[in-house]
Structures are given as structure tokens and as C-alpha cells.
Design a protein around this motif. Sequence first.
Motif, mmCIF file in Angstrom:
data_model
loop_
_atom_site.group_PDB
_atom_site.id
_atom_site.type_symbol
_atom_site.label_atom_id
_atom_site.label_comp_id
_atom_site.label_asym_id
_atom_site.label_seq_id
_atom_site.Cartn_x
_atom_site.Cartn_y
_atom_site.Cartn_z
ATOM 1 N N ASN A 271 182.115 105.651 81.385
ATOM 2 C CA ASN A 271 180.980 104.731 81.331
ATOM 3 C C ASN A 271 181.258 103.522 82.225
ATOM 4 O O ASN A 271 181.704 102.468 81.762
ATOM 5 N N ASP B 64 175.654 107.349 85.233
ATOM 6 C CA ASP B 64 176.682 108.150 84.572
ATOM 7 C C ASP B 64 176.138 109.523 84.217
ATOM 8 O O ASP B 64 174.945 109.822 84.375
ATOM 9 N N ASN C 269 177.304 108.189 77.869
ATOM 10 C CA ASN C 269 177.399 107.168 78.917
ATOM 11 C C ASN C 269 176.037 106.862 79.528
ATOM 12 O O ASN C 269 175.828 105.780 80.093
ATOM 13 N N ASP D 224 173.137 101.323 77.231
ATOM 14 C CA ASP D 224 173.710 102.636 76.948
ATOM 15 C C ASP D 224 174.718 102.497 75.809
ATOM 16 O O ASP D 224 175.158 101.397 75.467
#
Length: 843
Positions: free
Chosen positions: A341, A375, A381, A430
Motif C-alpha cells: 500500500n 495499488d 490496498n 483505502d
Amino acid sequence: MSPTFNWLVNQLHKALSSRCTAETRVCRMSCLYLAVFFCVLVQVGVSFTSVKRIRVPENYRGPWPWYLTKIEMAADVWQKAVLAGNEDGIFELDPVSGLLCALKPFDREEKANYTITVIGGNKTVTVNIDVMDVNDHIPVLDQSTLHGIVCRGTRAGVSFLHVVATDGDDPTTENADLRYKIIQSDGSWFHIDPRTGAVSLTEQGVTYLSRSDVSHFRLKVQVKDLGGRPFAFEDSSNLEIVVAENTWSSPNPVSIPENLRGDYPFLISQVLWNSTEVRYELSGGFVGDLFTIDESGNIYVTEELDWERQSEYQIMVSALNNEGALYSEPLNITVTVTDENDNAPVFKQDTYVVEITEATRKGSLLLELKAEDADDPSTRNAEIEYNIESQEPQLPKSGLFHIGKRSGQLTLLDDGLKPNRYTLIVSATDWTEELGGLRGSCTVVIDVKDVNDNPPVFILDQVLTFIIAEDAAPGTTIVTLMAIDDDVETVNKAMEFSIQSGNEDGTFRIRPDGDKNAVTVFLEKDLDYERVQEYRLVVAVKNVVELLGVEYGPNSTASIIISLSNVNEAPVFTEEKYEVQIPENTPPGALILNVSASDPDIHHQASLRYSIRGDVRNLLSIQEDSGKIKLRQLMDREQYGDTYRVLVLAQEAGDGGLSASAEVVIHILDVNDNIPTLIGDYRSEYFCTPKREEQRTIITAFDRDSPENSVPFTFTLPNNAQLRSQWKLTAINGTHAYLSMRSHHLDSKVHKVPIIIADSGAKPQSRHVSITVLVCHCNNRAVCKVDVDKMPGMPTLSSALGILLGTLGAIGIILIIIFSHLALSAPRHKAGTTDDIPLKSAI
């Protein structure tokens, strides 16, 4: 000056000056200069240089000295000559014979060429000596016993080992032209390339290795020079070949985290091909040296990987021999990059602007926001949640809007919006904040606009009446209507006008004025009382944008009644332009056309009279009451052209009657009534006899008729055998032809050549013409030679040559007389008198 030159000058000076008297000093000086002049004519260069090249073999065994070549120079110079370039002391010059000789043998491997310069007197001779190679070296294999490894699965013909030998002889000659051969083997399993020494498996060898468990082979290989010919030097060695198992298989897939910290290059996998000679290559979807492989088959990654740039690599590994040939099919390695991430969600825009109206209903979708995370979308992620962080202003309350946490859809939560501008801060995250998720945000601006809920209306009476004359010109204004709209926003006040009904034939048009919210109705076409006496138009006004919540009423339309007043109108022909085609030989009195007109006033029709205007040639006549047009005389197309134009007039009977006109176009059709003729002046043309190739004259014809009755022309000679044997006509195109001589020889005189020219009309016309041309003898440049009188004083070639020879003879006789007179009249002088001028002092 050389001694020879000085001696020659002295001898000539004494011989000539003895003929001059003591009183004629000028004569003696002239003799001196003459002597010098003749000596200069024979004077040659002071020194000479020559170069020669010889070839000698190496390892000469005698006898000695070995005579190589003769040096071309004077015999008295040989003893004093100097040899340059003889630092090794190999050469000497025989002072008696002038022969350059060698004192000991040459070794090409030690020195391949020599340059000896012989310097003697005024002459230099350079000798380039090339030492030719002799096969005096035996080829030598680099090892007494050679070793190699062959892997099972090696392809036939792909070398896995190179046998190498060296030979000290000249590599450009056959003395070092080596050939390799297997002279002892257990079978025909192997092959050696005779030129390169490359050892490879045969098809039988590949099959044998795949079916047997043999572990090694022993061969004997031989190398020969002289291209392997008999009596060549040779060497041989044993060749031990070990059979290795095939370890060539695809490695397991490799997984590498992105942004992996550590020392690079980083070992990720390994391959192995068992062979004496092997090198590895990598290829695939990567750039530069991101992945490398060493000579041992170890595969490395050379830098950190980025999942967002590329998440997977397919790498092909090839095992090749020294010649670049594949031992086997390449292997495939899959390298997978695992994501971390390292990217925050990003909206496509920093600011979004949404426009809605005050009539927008609760639950309406205003905007669908979309943030992107670079990602891996298959992991958390890139799992995104949306949230509204703030709302400004908070009027009439906060929480007017809602956004879906997963969908990003922005909706309205409540009714009752007023025109205003709202600013929202929306975030996208996220993972979750607790798990260290990354966050991005954007601004959403929502403009609440007024709606179009008021229709435009006319401000005048709804029914308007007008009377206009039927001869009113197009463009005449009928009326201008004004309209108003109570909406606030400019876009909601914009209007458009149209004629809803009553104008199906397009007699009227409207011209909107957007700045004043007005529309003008005007006349577009001519009016005709006899056809329509009254028009009822309905003009409507609407908003450009959609009207919301209400309907258009009667005040948004206006009725216009337009009545026409009758006006006397001019006659009208059945056609605006009449066209007719007639042949140019149509006889006078023939009817060619009937024109017709009528009076459009159906209530007061008048009788009409016809007449012609513009008949400047007086070629036509017209019947006054019927409009029939006849010919007065022939219409010659060549005289009057392809067309003849006039006007016909139709006028109402009585004083002040109106009239109308129409154009009459008469197309005069050509008739083949003209004979073609020859154009151009050919009196300066001539032909050479005997005939010269490509000598010809272009002749041109013309016909006044149209192309249909003229071109192409045909050019022919009369039916006369003698004439056709002498001359030839060749067509170039429709109007030109070549005239040339058919006979090789014609009399040198003026010839008249008769020619028949015919056109291509329906009834062809032809003419007999005659061309006068000159036939003459020509010079080498194909220019006609004409006999003329000789120009006074102009010598011929023979006379000029005679004059030249005579002049030279006269000069010679005069010189003989002068020298004879000097010899007879000169007194004898003793040597050393005071009148003698020594040559040395004169010079």
C-alpha cells in the motif's frame, strides 16, 4: 647546371662565335643566347628515382650470396652506392655486376617485407622485397588431450565444443588453411566442421543419446594445413567427451515484493545447461538490464521493482553455443511482483462543479465521484471508502447531501433548495484509518440555479390586420412583434420565434432580434393576387430552454391577417429562355420556333403582340399575333458562330400596356461545307540526298468547320507509283503529319510534292495541294550545301598549306645564305686575341 650542360653550351658558343667578325659583338651575343636556347631543349632532370618490387621465398638454402635483382645505374656508381634500410645486414650490392644480393635466408614469420634504397650519384633506386611464405610450421592443437561435455537433448548440428589449433604460417595463404577431421570414433555420433573445428551431434548421435545410458565417448581428431591436401603437416589429439544429463527445465515462479530493500543485483533463480561451451541470454517484457544472468546461469534482478509500473514479467532464458545457436527451446520464468500500500486514492479532478435547479427532487443523483488507487485492485490496498468531511454554507441546514461509502454517488437528502452555491469536501480512504490507510480528497461545488417557470408572451394585440399591394417587393416589412419573459436568469429568458401556420408556401419569413426579444415578419417571395388574396399567419414564441411546471398559453401566439390588393401585371412567357438547334443550311422561310406568353391578370386579360429585339443581322422574323419565328436568310456557322441570341417581346395591346421579354438562343449546327487547307510556309524546308535518317518536315492542315466535320484529317499522296516511291506521309495526330523521303536518293533540285487532304465529316471534303521543297546535297552536319562563288581573298585548305610550306622553305633558304655569307667573309683570328670573349665571362 650539370657538367654536360656547361660543356654543350661552350661548344655551341665557340662554333657559332667563330663565324662573327670582331666588330659584330651583337652577333656573338646572339650566338651565345642561341646556344643556350638549344641546350635548354635537350637539358634533362638532374636526378632520377625509380621503384621496383620483387618477391622472394623464405628459408632459401643457398648458394650464397643470393642474387636478387640488378640495379639500373651507371657502372662507376656501383662502387660508391649506399644501401639504406639494411640495418639487419642481410643485403649488399655487388660493385662489379650491380646486382643486389642477400647474404642469409629470410624468415617471413620474423619479418615479412623489406625496403632497400640504393643511392648512387644522381639516381635513387628503391627495391621493395616481399618475403613469400613457405609451409614451414606444423599446426598444433592447443592440448594433447581435449575434453568436452555434451548434454542430452542437444540439438543435432549445434556445436558444443570447438577444437582449436594454431599454425605459424601466413594466415592469408593455404599454408595456414587448417582442416579438422575425426579420424577415430566409436560410431557416427559426432561431426566436426572441417573449417571451424566445431563439434556437434549428428541426428544418429541425438537418437543414440536419447536411448542409451552411455556416459562418455573417446574420439581422435586431426588437423592439417594446406587445406587438408596430401603431404600437408598435421597434428592429432584425443578428444574425451562426457555425456551430461539434461538439467534444462523451467524454474519455479518467483514472487518479489515491490520496493524491496537490499543489495542489488539480487539472486532470484538459476538455470543450468551442461555443455563445454555455453552462454545464457534473457529476453522478455522488461527494459534494459532489469534482469541479468551470469555465465553460471544465475539470474538476478538489478533494482527495486514497482508493481504499479509492471506487476508480472515473463522472462525467456536461452542457452546458446559460441556461434549463437540454441541448444534447446528457451525456458520461461514467471516473476510476480507483490503489491504494497504505497499509493493514496486520487480523484480524477481536484474540483468538481455541479449545477442543479431549485426544483431538484429529494434523492436525485447529483454526481458520481470516482477515485483511483494505483495499488493492486485485488487487495485491500485499493479498497476505497468515500465520506463528506464538510458542507459550506450550512443553509438551510447541514447534511443536505449524502455520498455512498462504496459507490461514491452524491445525492440530495432534502427538498427546498434555494439558489445558492454549496462547497463540499469529500475524502476517499483505502483500508481504514486504524490500519494506516492512505487518504485523498477533492472539492465539490454545487450551484443551485433558478428554473424556467415563466413562458414568454407578446405585448401587442393577439390579432393584427394589414393590407399590402400584390407588387410589394420581397423584403418588405409587415410587422415587428415584441415579447417579454418574467424569469430572472438570462438563459431562461432566451426566446425563439416561429410561424406556426399560414405560411406553408414560404411566402413570408421572420427575423428574430435576440437582444430586444423581438421578431420581424417580412415578405420573402413575390405575391400573386390571382393565386391568393389573403394570408392568415400564426406566430409563436417559446423559450429556448425547456419550460418547467407550466404550459404555454394563448398570449404566447399572435395572429396576423394580410389582405392583398390587385395590381396590373406584365405578361409571362411560358419559358424564361427558349433554345433551339438548326443546321446552318436551313433554308430561309423555315419555321424554327414558336414562343408563347400569357397575361396573369385573370380578371382583366389583354391581347398580346410579339416582336424581336437584338436581331442585328436581320436573320429572323416573328408573326405579331402567334409568336412564330422564321428564318430570313441562311445562318452560316462559320460567319455567325455557334450561337445566335435575340430577345422576344410580348406586350399588352393598347397604350401603356405592360410587356415582358424572353431570351431566344439559336444553336447553329455545323454542316460540312468547308474544304480543309494547308497552312504554313514550307519554302525554307529541304531534304538531304542521299537520305538522312530522321529527316522530315511537319505539315499542318486547317478546316473552318467544327471538329465533328473537320479533324482528324487524312494526308495521302496521289495514286502515282513513282511519287509514292519517292515520298512518304506519316500521320502525327488529327491535324499534323510528317513528310519525308522514301527514296534513298533524289535529284538535287526543287520538287513539288502533291498532297491530298481530306476531313472526317459525314460527307468528307478534300483538297489537292502542292508543297515545294528543296532536295540538296548536305555536309556532315546535315546542312544543305548551295553552290556559291568563291569569296575574294579566301584561301582554300590546299592553298593555305602551300603558303605555310613555302614560308618555311623561304626562311630556311634565308638562314643558309646568312650563315654562308658569315663563313666566307670572316677573317682567320688567332686564339687568345684581345677580341675574343671568353665564354665564362660572357656567361
